[in-house]
Design an enzyme around this catalytic site. Sequence first.
Site, PDB file in Angstrom:
ATOM      1  N   HIS B 177      95.996 105.990  30.120  1.00  0.00           N
ATOM      2  CA  HIS B 177      94.744 106.653  29.718  1.00  0.00           C
ATOM      3  C   HIS B 177      93.996 107.131  30.955  1.00  0.00           C
ATOM      4  CE1 HIS B 177      91.333 107.725  27.325  1.00  0.00           C
ATOM      5  NE2 HIS B 177      91.705 107.031  26.271  1.00  0.00           N
ATOM      6  N   TYR B 193      92.771 114.546  28.639  1.00  0.00           N
ATOM      7  CA  TYR B 193      93.375 113.404  27.933  1.00  0.00           C
ATOM      8  C   TYR B 193      94.744 113.782  27.370  1.00  0.00           C
ATOM      9  CZ  TYR B 193      89.080 110.465  27.765  1.00  0.00           C
ATOM     10  OH  TYR B 193      87.993 109.677  28.058  1.00  0.00           O
ATOM     11  N   HIS B 224      96.141 109.205  21.834  1.00  0.00           N
ATOM     12  CA  HIS B 224      95.920 110.552  21.286  1.00  0.00           C
ATOM     13  C   HIS B 224      97.217 111.111  20.727  1.00  0.00           C
ATOM     14  CE1 HIS B 224      93.642 109.834  25.117  1.00  0.00           C
ATOM     15  NE2 HIS B 224      92.729 109.623  24.179  1.00  0.00           N
ATOM     16  N   GLU B 285      90.339 105.217  18.056  1.00  0.00           N
ATOM     17  CA  GLU B 285      89.424 105.504  19.171  1.00  0.00           C
ATOM     18  C   GLU B 285      88.047 105.848  18.600  1.00  0.00           C
ATOM     19  OE1 GLU B 285      90.702 108.417  22.119  1.00  0.00           O
ATOM     20  OE2 GLU B 285      89.517 107.443  23.667  1.00  0.00           O
TER      21      GLU B 285
END
Lengths: 342, 342
Positions: B177, B193, B224, B285
């Site tokens: 991350h 990201y 993600h 998230e």
Amino acid sequence: MIIDIHGHYTTAPPQLQAFRDAQLARLADPALPVPRLAPISDDAVRESVENHQLKVLRERGGDLMVFSPKASGMEHHVTDRATASAWAEAGNDLVHRAASLFPEYFAAVCQLPQTANSPLDDVIAELRRCVEQLGFVGANLNPDPSGGHWTSPPLTDPYWFPLYEVLAELDVPAMVHVSTSCNPAFHTLGAHYLNADTSVFMQLAQDGGALFDRFPGLRFVLPHGGGAVPYHWGRYRGLAMRMGLPDPTVRLTDNVFFDTCVYHQPGVDLLTKVVPTGNVLFASEMLGAVRGVDPDTGVAWDDTKQYVDGAGLSQQQLQQVYEGNARRVYPRLDAKLTAEGR
Amino acid sequence: MIIDIHGHYTTAPPQLQAFRDAQLARLADPALPVPRLAPISDDAVRESVENHQLKVLRERGGDLMVFSPKASGMEHHVTDRATASAWAEAGNDLVHRAASLFPEYFAAVCQLPQTANSPLDDVIAELRRCVEQLGFVGANLNPDPSGGHWTSPPLTDPYWFPLYEVLAELDVPAMVHVSTSCNPAFHTLGAHYLNADTSVFMQLAQDGGALFDRFPGLRFVLPHGGGAVPYHWGRYRGLAMRMGLPDPTVRLTDNVFFDTCVYHQPGVDLLTKVVPTGNVLFASEMLGAVRGVDPDTGVAWDDTKQYVDGAGLSQQQLQQVYEGNARRVYPRLDAKLTAEGR
């Protein structure tokens, strides 16, 4: 008809690479003579595409390919401007020769002689030469001429405006396409290309459409299915809403388009499901990054026509994706085809 | 039970940011006193999560969240190593307090005090402290501590091996991350990201599995939804085949996992269709990058449970995605839950 808007001259005769090698050698040793492209016969140009792009295009049922110099070969990271101009000219001239030898099968798109953060006058001059003198129908624009170091301002920055004025004046779109990555963190074909598509979409989303208020006729094509964008369509909508910006999936529809270079059925299914059909342009980038056949399906990875045909679109939608959108986004291509009665 | 493996402490009491501000002020003016974190009461910690992450977790039917310091706040681009260590410690300690106040709802994951290209001993010391002394179950690993300039070697480079030895020894996974982007070309949440997830997958694919031959127990979670990767699953398979490398979608399955932080139904449909179910871990998230509700569906963008429930998985597959995979990838979480009779 079926128009493939994303093809590169990855099979150019070896004289072209020899010229490039001589350019780079002379940058390393300025005592060397100014390199010249060795003669290439028409037969050699014919042969270089006839058994490759052209053969595959026909086999797969395509009618015309939008054709530009090899993307990874643009190498805008080489900072000498004169070298960049000579290299773009050589590549564009060769694409022009191939397109002139097979005018029914190719329409040309140019490489621009970019170098990071230089003035854009050489770039504009080459664009004008290709479009006005050679009949090119578009350009490839590299948002990261540094080659993976991303030292240029976002595409919404005024730095780029002089180029946009000419793109709008000439009414030609730009495909946003990076070249070789010089950064070991980014594999050229498996990361850098996709990251660029993703990053530029977000640059445009952040801008909230202001760029296209200024240049309503400016059109960008995002290759490789738009990188990560369609897969994260909800993320972009939600981010924009949180930031108080217009929904980019609506705001950008007149100016931003996605090609279909996504090499499996579920990916193309997603693309055609979330992106408005009017914004999807058929493309394969065949004889490009990914060659060979998927052993699980027997389908060539880059035979994207199979995926588009399998995506459950209506006949009207297929006509848009295969032809109508390309003719709208590339009006000089449309004019050429119309003049030919196609 | 339903385990959300990707939550950040985005709602920490304001004393934490004040401490950070004082750190940065002192870097600018070394005459300032060494900053100290002002006292934060247990009630303040309780309140900071009770009406936010915890409330939303319960409302959506979740049972436990894997919780770490705010990702964009890690700011590894600040190059002073002592500052990085003090900042990571402060953030990790606060996460530990929240997790200790609500042990049934949180399991902690740590921020590492990385700075680009520094030796990794501080990083390893903080990892050991968090896991061995505080009971953390994983770490967040930033592949680009420069913050968008990508100056670090790929995650397959021996530079990282000392850290991997400790991750493997402690048997904790790393979520890959990045933090804030300092590069105007990359929006933090809308580009950086996703690019990081994409780039790291390709770094691992290029390596052909050699890293995991050396560290069989090393496990990476790509957040993600893996950036652009599942959307380009065919591209990765085809590229690897062309490069003579093992198929990464097969070779990496014991070591690389994808979370479900993809904020629309078609995206989660794609993810769960192409990625083997054993490699997909439920995550939202939430209270992160994208907050608010999709006006078209009435569903909160980051309510990924709705998308996972709607993806047509079998009960057995849902059990894997919601619980089984998390317990396998985070064995220290599994041990904690097992000890609690859960």
